[in-house]
Design an enzyme around this catalytic site. Structure first.
Site, PDB file in Angstrom:
ATOM      1  CG  HIS A 270      -2.256   0.637   0.982  1.00  0.00           C
ATOM      2  ND1 HIS A 270      -2.555   1.912   1.414  1.00  0.00           N
ATOM      3  CD2 HIS A 270      -3.355   0.191   0.339  1.00  0.00           C
ATOM      4  CE1 HIS A 270      -3.792   2.213   1.059  1.00  0.00           C
ATOM      5  NE2 HIS A 270      -4.297   1.194   0.401  1.00  0.00           N
ATOM      6  CE  LYS A 272      -2.491   4.782  -2.108  1.00  0.00           C
ATOM      7  NZ  LYS A 272      -2.402   3.571  -1.274  1.00  0.00           N
ATOM      8  CG  HIS A 498      -7.860   7.861  -0.683  1.00  0.00           C
ATOM      9  ND1 HIS A 498      -6.528   7.662  -1.009  1.00  0.00           N
ATOM     10  CD2 HIS A 498      -8.427   6.633  -0.672  1.00  0.00           C
ATOM     11  CE1 HIS A 498      -6.311   6.371  -1.201  1.00  0.00           C
ATOM     12  NE2 HIS A 498      -7.434   5.723  -1.000  1.00  0.00           N
ATOM     13  CE  LYS A 500      -5.900   5.769   3.554  1.00  0.00           C
ATOM     14  NZ  LYS A 500      -5.788   5.859   2.084  1.00  0.00           N
TER      15      LYS A 500
END
Length: 543
Positions: A270, A272, A498, A500
Site C-alpha cells: 500500500h 504510495k 482518502h 490518512k
C-alpha cells in the site's frame, strides 16, 4: 422413444442416463412440475446478478426436467402440465405454443435435451434479431472510470498551473488540488502534474510505489519532455491482476515493473511514494493518492515532498548526508526490505546524495512476523518508539486528545479493549519518557452517509471509504468514537478524504505535539514531532 396417447404423440429425448428405468406406476409427477416451474418462472424485475446466476444453472435445470419427464412419462399422459409462455431466464431457446395446442419445455444448448410436441413445427417462426451496430470509440474518449465515462468534468485552464511550494516550509506538507473548488482553496495545493513539473527539476528517471495504477493516465501526467523517461513501477499485484497491469504497459516500453514480495498471506503493498532522480539531484515524495485519475479529482489527499537533495562530493564518507532524524538511514533500510535487484541501483543513488535537510521521521511498515527489537522497526510500534524518544511530556496532557482520520476500517474486535483502547491507544498517547499513560479523548474522523451523499462526487465517493456493514455490526462500540469529516478552512468539507492522518492536539485545537501522514497498511509514512508547535494543521476540526 415415442408414446401415443389421446393428447398426441410425444417424443422423449435421450440423455446421458438413457439406461435408467422408468419409475414405478405409483410415482407422481409433482417433482417434474415443480422443477419446470422453477426453471421457467422469474419476475420481470429480476436483477442482472440473479439472471446471471440462473443462466449458469440453466443447463442443469433443463437436463433435470428432461430426466424427470422420461421417468414420469406414463403419468404425464393423463395430466399433462401446461406452461405459460414467459421469457427464458438465461436467454435460451424457448418453444412457445398457442393456447390449447399442448406444451413445451425450453431446451439447453442442444435440441436433443428437450421435450417437444410434434405439431410444434407448424408455429410461425420469429424473424432473427438484427445485431446491434457496435459503437466506434472516439479517439479522444477517456477510458472507463469506476464511475462511468461521463463522470469527470474538465478542469479549468488555470487548474494545472504549476506553483512552487514555499521554500521556508520546514515540514513540507501539502494538500492536493481538488476539481470544483474555488481557486483560493487550491492555492498552495499540488496536483500530480505539479509534482512532475520541470519547475522542480530536470527529470532523468523515477520510481513509482503504489497500490492502484492506470498506466496510460500516469504517463500522460508527465510533461511531454519527460514522458519517455524510464519509470519503475513497484506493485503488489499477483496472478490475474499482475497480468492486467503488465498488459496496460505494453504501449509504453520505458515502463518496467517490480513485484513486492509479501511474506504473509494477507500482506498488501500500500506504499504510495515517488523517488525522482534529476540532473540537479534527488527527491522523495510520500503521498496518499493512488495513480488513477479518481484519486486526483475530487478527493482530499495529502503529501510530503522533500527538498531537492544535492549530490554529495566525490569521496564522501558513507555516513555523509544524514539528517538529524536519520531519514536517509531509514529510507535505505526500507528499500532494502524489498529484497529487489531492481532497487539496488536506486539504493546506491540515494547513498550518493545529501539528505541532511530532512526534518521529518520515516515510519515504514512491511508485512511479516517480528520478535524482539525487530518489532520496533516497523509499523505503529516504530511510531511508539519515536514518540518515546523525540517528544516531551506536556502539562495536562490528559486533556490533549488524539485525532485519527482515515478512509477505511477493518475489524478491531468485540470491544475497545481488544486493540483500539489497548495496544493502539498506548502508542498514540505516548509522549516522551514519562511512565504515566493517561487516557486522553480519542476522536476518530470518518464521513457519514450524509457526508458522502452531499460530497462533490456524490455516492460514488463511498467506493474509496470501505467499511462493510458486516464488520460494523460486530463493533457497534466503535461508533461512539466517531466524528464527522469537516474541512471548512481549506474548502474541502465536500471533498471526501482518502488522506490518512493522526495527531495529538491541544484542547483548543491550536497546537500540535506531533503529526503523522500515512497511507496505512504496508506503507511509508512521515512523522513530524513538533513537541508544542502550533497552527500547522487547521483543516480538520471535530464537531
Amino acid at each position: 422413444m415415442s408414446l401415443d396417447s389421446h393428447h398426441g404423440k410425444w417424443t422423449i429425448s435421450s440423455s446421458d442416463d438413457e439406461d435408467e428405468l422408468l419409475p414405478p406406476s405409483g410415482t407422481t409427477g409433482a417433482s417434474s412440475r415443480q422443477t419446470a416451474e422453477i426453471s421457467h418462472s422469474s419476475p420481470p424485475s429480476a436483477s442482472p446478478v440473479t439472471l446471471k446466476a440462473e443462466a449458469a444453472r440453466t443447463p442443469v435445470s433443463s437436463r433435470s426436467v428432461g430426466s424427470e419427464a422420461r421417468r414420469t412419462a406414463t403419468k404425464n399422459q393423463i395430466n399433462p402440465v401446461r406452461y405459460k409462455t414467459s421469457p427464458s431466464l438465461a436467454g435460451k431457446r424457448k418453444n412457445e405454443v398457442s393456447e390449447g395446442t399442448g406444451w413445451a419445455l425450453s431446451d439447453s444448448d442442444e435440441d436433443d435435451g428437450a421435450v417437444k410436441q410434434n405439431n410444434q413445427a407448424n408455429l410461425p417462426k420469429r424473424a432473427p434479431l438484427k445485431p446491434e451496430t457496435k459503437k466506434l470509440k472516439a479517439e479522444s474518449e477517456r477510458p472507463p472510470s469506476p464511475h462511468g465515462r461521463q463522470y469527470y468534468i474538465d478542469e479549468s485552464e488555470d487548474f494545472f498551473e504549476s506553483c512552487t511550494p514555499r521554500l521556508d516550509d520546514t515540514y513540507r506538507f501539502y494538500l492536493n488540488k481538488v476539481t470544483g473548488l474555488d481557486r483560493e482553496y487550491n492555492s498552495g495545493a499540488l496536483h500530480i502534474r505539479d509534482l512532475l513539473s520541470p519547475l522542480f527539476g530536470t527529470l532523468k528517471e523515477s520510481v513509482q510505489f503504489n497500490y492502484c495504477f492506470d498506466i496510460a493516465w500516469m504517463v500522460k501526467q508527465f510533461p511531454p519532455e519527460f514522458r519517455d523517461r524510464p519509470v519503475l513501477i513497484i506493485h503488489g499485484d499477483k496472478r490475474e491482476a499482475k497480468a492486467r497491469l503488465l498488459q496496460q504497459a505494453q504501449p509504453f516500453p520505458h515502463v518496467r515493473f517490480c513485484q513486492a514480495k509479501l511474506d504473509i498471506a494477507f500482506g498488501t503493498h500500500h506504499t504510495k511514494m515517488m523517488l525522482l532522480w534529476y540532473e540537479e539531484g534527488f527527491r522523495v515524495i510520500i503521498l496518499t493518492s493512488n495513480l488513477i485519475r479518481a484519486d486526483w479529482y475530487q478527493k482530499t489527499q495529502g503529501m510530503w515532498m522533500s527538498p531537492l537533495f544535492p549530490r554529495l562530493p566525490e569521496g564522501s564518507r558513507p555516513s555523509a548526508g544524514e539528517s538529524p532524524t536519520f531519514f536517509k538511514r531509514d529510507l535505505l533500510e526500507y528499500l532494502a526490505s524489498y529484497r529487489a535487484p531492481e532497487l539496488e541501483e536506486w539504493i546506491q543513488r540515494i547513498k550518493e546524495h545529501d539528505l541532511s535537510e530532512t526534518r521529518v521521521y520515516l515510519v515504514a511498515s512491511t508485512p511479516g512476523r517480528y520478535v524482539g527489537p525487530d518489532m520496533e522497526r516497523w509499523g505503529h510500534l516504530r511510531l511508539r518508539k519515536l514518540l518515546h524518544e523525540h517528544t516531551n511530556p506536556i502539562p495536562g496532557e490528559e486533556r490533549w486528545p488524539v485525532i485519527g482520520q482515515f478512509s477505511s476500517i477493518g475489524s478491531m474486535g468485540a470491544d475497545k479493549t481488544k486493540w483500539l483502547a489497548g495496544e493502539f491507544q498506548r502508542t498514540l498517547t505516548t509522549l516522551g519518557k514519562s511512565s504515566l499513560h493517561p487516557s486522553p479523548p480519542i476522536h476518530l474522523l470518518y464521513p457519514s452517509v450524509e457526508d458522502v451523499r452531499l460530497s462533490l462526487e456524490g455516492f460514488p465517493a463511498g467506493g474509496s471509504l470501505p467499511y462493510s456493514i458486516q464488520t460494523a455490526q460486530k463493533q457497534l462500540w466503535l461508533h461512539s468514537y466517531f466524528h464527522r469529516w469537516k474541512a471548512d478552512r481549506s474548502g474541502r468539507s465536500h471533498a471526501m478524504p482518502h488522506i490518512k492522518t493522526y495527531m495529538r492536539v491541544s484542547p483548543d485545537f491550536t497546537q500540535l505535539a506531533w503529526f503523522l501522514i500515512t497511507s496505512s497498511s504496508t506503507c511509508a509514512s512521515v512523522l513530524t514531532c513538533l513537541r508544542q508547535r502550533g497552527g500547522l494543521w487547521r483543516r480538520t476540526t471535530v464537531r
